[in-house]
Design a protein around this motif. Structure first.
Motif, PDB file in Angstrom:
ATOM      1  N   THR A 187       0.836  -1.199   0.000  1.00 20.17           N
ATOM      2  CA  THR A 187       0.000   0.000   0.000  1.00 20.17           C
ATOM      3  C   THR A 187       0.873   1.251   0.000  1.00 20.17           C
ATOM      4  OG1 THR A 187      -0.183   0.042   2.417  1.00 20.17           O
ATOM      5  CG2 THR A 187      -1.855  -1.202   1.208  1.00 20.17           C
ATOM      6  N   GLY A 190       0.479   6.552   3.687  1.00 23.09           N
ATOM      7  CA  GLY A 190      -0.475   7.619   3.940  1.00 23.09           C
ATOM      8  C   GLY A 190      -1.825   7.445   3.278  1.00 23.09           C
ATOM      9  N   ALA A 191      -2.003   6.391   2.481  1.00 18.74           N
ATOM     10  CA  ALA A 191      -3.308   6.174   1.857  1.00 18.74           C
ATOM     11  C   ALA A 191      -4.351   5.879   2.935  1.00 18.74           C
ATOM     12  CB  ALA A 191      -3.236   5.024   0.866  1.00 18.74           C
ATOM     13  N   PRO A 192      -5.495   6.573   2.933  1.00 16.26           N
ATOM     14  CA  PRO A 192      -6.511   6.334   3.964  1.00 16.26           C
ATOM     15  C   PRO A 192      -7.214   4.986   3.774  1.00 16.26           C
ATOM     16  CG  PRO A 192      -7.307   7.938   2.362  1.00 16.26           C
ATOM     17  CD  PRO A 192      -5.879   7.670   2.018  1.00 16.26           C
ATOM     18  N   GLU A 193      -7.373   4.246   4.850  1.00 15.18           N
ATOM     19  CA  GLU A 193      -8.090   2.972   4.890  1.00 15.18           C
ATOM     20  C   GLU A 193      -7.720   2.051   3.724  1.00 15.18           C
ATOM     21  OE1 GLU A 193     -12.190   4.622   5.084  1.00 15.18           O
ATOM     22  OE2 GLU A 193     -12.223   3.664   7.059  1.00 15.18           O
ATOM     23  N   PRO A 194      -6.437   1.797   3.514  1.00 14.98           N
ATOM     24  CA  PRO A 194      -6.045   1.009   2.341  1.00 14.98           C
ATOM     25  C   PRO A 194      -6.594  -0.413   2.344  1.00 14.98           C
ATOM     26  CG  PRO A 194      -4.189   1.286   3.830  1.00 14.98           C
ATOM     27  CD  PRO A 194      -5.274   2.196   4.323  1.00 14.98           C
ATOM     28  N   ARG A 197     -10.318  -0.357   1.389  1.00 10.13           N
ATOM     29  CA  ARG A 197     -10.517   0.046  -0.006  1.00 10.13           C
ATOM     30  C   ARG A 197     -10.039  -1.036  -0.970  1.00 10.13           C
ATOM     31  NH1 ARG A 197      -7.562   5.632  -0.272  1.00 10.13           N
ATOM     32  NH2 ARG A 197      -8.522   5.826  -2.335  1.00 10.13           N
ATOM     33  N   ILE A 268      -3.603   3.965  -3.894  1.00  7.67           N
ATOM     34  CA  ILE A 268      -3.792   3.059  -2.760  1.00  7.67           C
ATOM     35  C   ILE A 268      -2.695   2.002  -2.749  1.00  7.67           C
ATOM     36  CG2 ILE A 268      -5.418   1.555  -1.550  1.00  7.67           C
ATOM     37  CD1 ILE A 268      -7.611   2.660  -3.431  1.00  7.67           C
TER      38      ILE A 268
END
Length: 279
Positions: A187, A190-194, A197, A268
């Protein structure tokens, strides 16, 4: 943890059910999308993506991913080990093109190792001292201490349940100055909720076959294990567009395999090469 390298002393490695099915009874190497049996997404830099892709192009991409990794560990004259060797075709490529003294392929799945021995039977018959295969997990390698000069892994680390244990084992089996190179998809930092998602986009993450983790999980593990000069480089531009162009021959838009490109475009998921040196 044992360090003798004697497989008779080691318990049978625990294989996660998703990995057992995919690389055993389902035999991912026989799926047409993995033409040539290398079981990787490919490194497509040398392939003209503007033209119709052939099976030869696909096999070239898979071989070139190995070449990109092997260039980083420079196995010439040394002893090399591949973790997650699959059918062992990358081991054979290393022997044929990079001149190591010997290559050991390690895989967690006994059916994969049987297929590897069958696929490489001519090499095993003529050069048994240069090519061997061993059953073992990335987190508990069936190898001796400081036995190797380089360790590499191609598109297998997304399955490793414990990257910290893998890094420690890599440090244990490599001698001073030994090189490690790992390429796989992780991932994006810093990708949110990887994880959530990716599970919504890709069946391989939803099923648990692939594990969603940032690449820093591996680089931090290597640093903690005592490796120096730990480096990470994105090779996504050389992987994802070509992989999607190849998938387009077999999968329609909107089907889940085509979402690998979408996951990359949404920042992501990315594909990385991680290298390090054992002091």
């Amino acid at each position: 943890m044992l360090s003798s390298g004697d497989p008779t002393e080691r318990p049978f490695p625990v294989v996660r059910p998703e990995v057992w099915e995919t690389y055993g009874p389902a035999d991912l190497s026989a799926v047409p999308v993995f033409a040539g049996g290398f079981i990787n997404f490919g490194y497509w830099e040398a392939v003209d993506l503007g033209q119709s892709l052939s099976q030869g192009d696909r096999i070239r991409s898979e071989q070139d991913l190995y070449r990109h990794v092997l260039d980083a560990v420079a196995p010439e004259g040394g002893r090399a080990v591949e973790v997650g060797c699959g059918l062992g075709l990358g081991c054979a490529l290393a022997l044929e093109e990079y001149g190591p003294a010997a290559v050991t392929g390690v895989d967690i799945h006994p059916q994969q190792l049987q297929r590897a021995r069958e696929a490489n039977s001519p090499l095993l018959a003529t050069q048994p001292h240069r090519l061997t295969f061993a059953l073992g997990a990335a987190e508990d390698l069936p190898l001796g201490d400081a036995e190797f000069d380089c360790l590499y892994s191609v598109e297998a680390a997304q399955h490793f349940p414990d990257l910290t244990a893998f890094a420690r084992e890599a440090a244990r089996v490599l001698g001073p100055g030994g090189r490690v190179a790992v390429t796989s998809f992780f991932t994006v930092e810093g990708a949110p909720e990887p994880a959530k998602r990716l599970a919504g986009l890709l069946d391989s993450f939803a099923s648990g076959l692939d594990i969603a983790r940032p690449v820093s999980r591996l680089t931090d593990a290597l640093t903690e294990a005592g490796f120096a000069d730990v480096r990470v480089a994105s090779i996504g531009p050389q992987v994802w567009p070509g992989w999607d162009r190849w998938l387009a021959r077999l999968w329609a838009p909107g089907t889940w395999p085509r979402n690998f490109l979408a996951a990359w475009e949404q920042q992501i998921l990315d594909y990385y090469l991680v290298t390090a040196t054992r002091p």
